[in-house]
Design a protein around this motif. Structure first.
Motif, PDB file in Angstrom:
ATOM      1  N   GLY A  21      -6.921  -4.729 -11.950  1.00  0.00           N
ATOM      2  CA  GLY A  21      -7.127  -6.313 -11.312  1.00  0.00           C
ATOM      3  C   GLY A  21      -8.121  -6.873 -12.094  1.00  0.00           C
ATOM      4  O   GLY A  21      -8.640  -8.183 -12.361  1.00  0.00           O
ATOM      5  N   GLY A  26      -2.961  -6.903 -17.617  1.00  0.00           N
ATOM      6  CA  GLY A  26      -3.380  -6.861 -16.379  1.00  0.00           C
ATOM      7  C   GLY A  26      -2.192  -6.712 -15.475  1.00  0.00           C
ATOM      8  O   GLY A  26      -2.305  -5.791 -14.297  1.00  0.00           O
ATOM      9  N   PHE A  27      -1.339  -7.666 -15.515  1.00  0.00           N
ATOM     10  CA  PHE A  27      -0.206  -7.553 -14.435  1.00  0.00           C
ATOM     11  C   PHE A  27       0.866  -6.330 -14.780  1.00  0.00           C
ATOM     12  O   PHE A  27       1.046  -5.735 -13.619  1.00  0.00           O
ATOM     13  CB  PHE A  27       0.580  -8.638 -14.731  1.00  0.00           C
ATOM     14  CG  PHE A  27       1.661  -9.072 -13.917  1.00  0.00           C
ATOM     15  CD1 PHE A  27       1.787  -9.401 -12.681  1.00  0.00           C
ATOM     16  CD2 PHE A  27       3.075  -8.779 -14.494  1.00  0.00           C
ATOM     17  CE1 PHE A  27       2.915  -9.583 -11.805  1.00  0.00           C
ATOM     18  CE2 PHE A  27       4.078  -8.932 -13.651  1.00  0.00           C
ATOM     19  CZ  PHE A  27       3.974  -9.265 -12.307  1.00  0.00           C
ATOM     20  N   TRP A  81      -6.890  -8.903 -15.157  1.00  0.00           N
ATOM     21  CA  TRP A  81      -6.163 -10.036 -14.677  1.00  0.00           C
ATOM     22  C   TRP A  81      -7.300 -11.238 -14.345  1.00  0.00           C
ATOM     23  O   TRP A  81      -7.140 -12.147 -14.782  1.00  0.00           O
ATOM     24  CB  TRP A  81      -5.603  -9.657 -13.434  1.00  0.00           C
ATOM     25  CG  TRP A  81      -4.766 -10.922 -12.708  1.00  0.00           C
ATOM     26  CD1 TRP A  81      -5.069 -11.517 -11.627  1.00  0.00           C
ATOM     27  CD2 TRP A  81      -3.486 -11.345 -13.008  1.00  0.00           C
ATOM     28  NE1 TRP A  81      -4.475 -12.620 -11.291  1.00  0.00           N
ATOM     29  CE2 TRP A  81      -3.177 -12.253 -12.270  1.00  0.00           C
ATOM     30  CE3 TRP A  81      -2.431 -11.087 -14.023  1.00  0.00           C
ATOM     31  CZ2 TRP A  81      -2.137 -13.100 -12.022  1.00  0.00           C
ATOM     32  CZ3 TRP A  81      -1.229 -11.765 -14.014  1.00  0.00           C
ATOM     33  CH2 TRP A  81      -1.126 -12.911 -13.279  1.00  0.00           C
ATOM     34  N   THR A  82      -8.257 -10.685 -13.893  1.00  0.00           N
ATOM     35  CA  THR A  82      -9.491 -11.656 -13.575  1.00  0.00           C
ATOM     36  C   THR A  82     -10.019 -12.369 -15.154  1.00  0.00           C
ATOM     37  O   THR A  82     -10.207 -13.451 -15.221  1.00  0.00           O
ATOM     38  CB  THR A  82     -10.474 -11.136 -12.758  1.00  0.00           C
ATOM     39  OG1 THR A  82      -9.777 -10.319 -11.580  1.00  0.00           O
ATOM     40  CG2 THR A  82     -11.658 -11.989 -12.433  1.00  0.00           C
ATOM     41  N   HIS A  93      -1.233  -3.321 -13.686  1.00  0.00           N
ATOM     42  CA  HIS A  93      -1.940  -3.226 -12.106  1.00  0.00           C
ATOM     43  C   HIS A  93      -3.599  -3.020 -12.362  1.00  0.00           C
ATOM     44  O   HIS A  93      -3.991  -2.356 -11.468  1.00  0.00           O
ATOM     45  CB  HIS A  93      -1.238  -2.508 -11.240  1.00  0.00           C
ATOM     46  CG  HIS A  93       0.272  -2.650 -10.791  1.00  0.00           C
ATOM     47  ND1 HIS A  93       0.805  -3.784 -10.527  1.00  0.00           N
ATOM     48  CD2 HIS A  93       1.358  -2.091 -11.606  1.00  0.00           C
ATOM     49  CE1 HIS A  93       2.108  -3.463 -10.615  1.00  0.00           C
ATOM     50  NE2 HIS A  93       2.437  -2.568 -11.076  1.00  0.00           N
TER      51      HIS A  93
END
Length: 51
Positions: A18, A12-13, A21-22, A16
């Protein structure tokens, strides 16, 4: 679960995205909680330890 959370955080990082990442943060937190409960002796999901 902890490893999957770390992988999702990294993907996710880098990409990009989101939502990855969550989800990675959530899975990492749940995995850490289950690991702590299992390591102190509480039964998690009917098992004496969780690893």
């Amino acid at each position: 679960m902890i490893a999957l959370g770390i992988v999702l955080l990294i993907v996710g990082f880098i990409l990009h995205i989101g939502i990855l990442w969550t989800i990675g943060i959530i899975l990492l937190a749940i995995g850490a909680i289950l690991f702590l409960l299992g390591s102190v002796g509480h039964a998690v999901g009917g098992r004496r330890h969780y690893w």
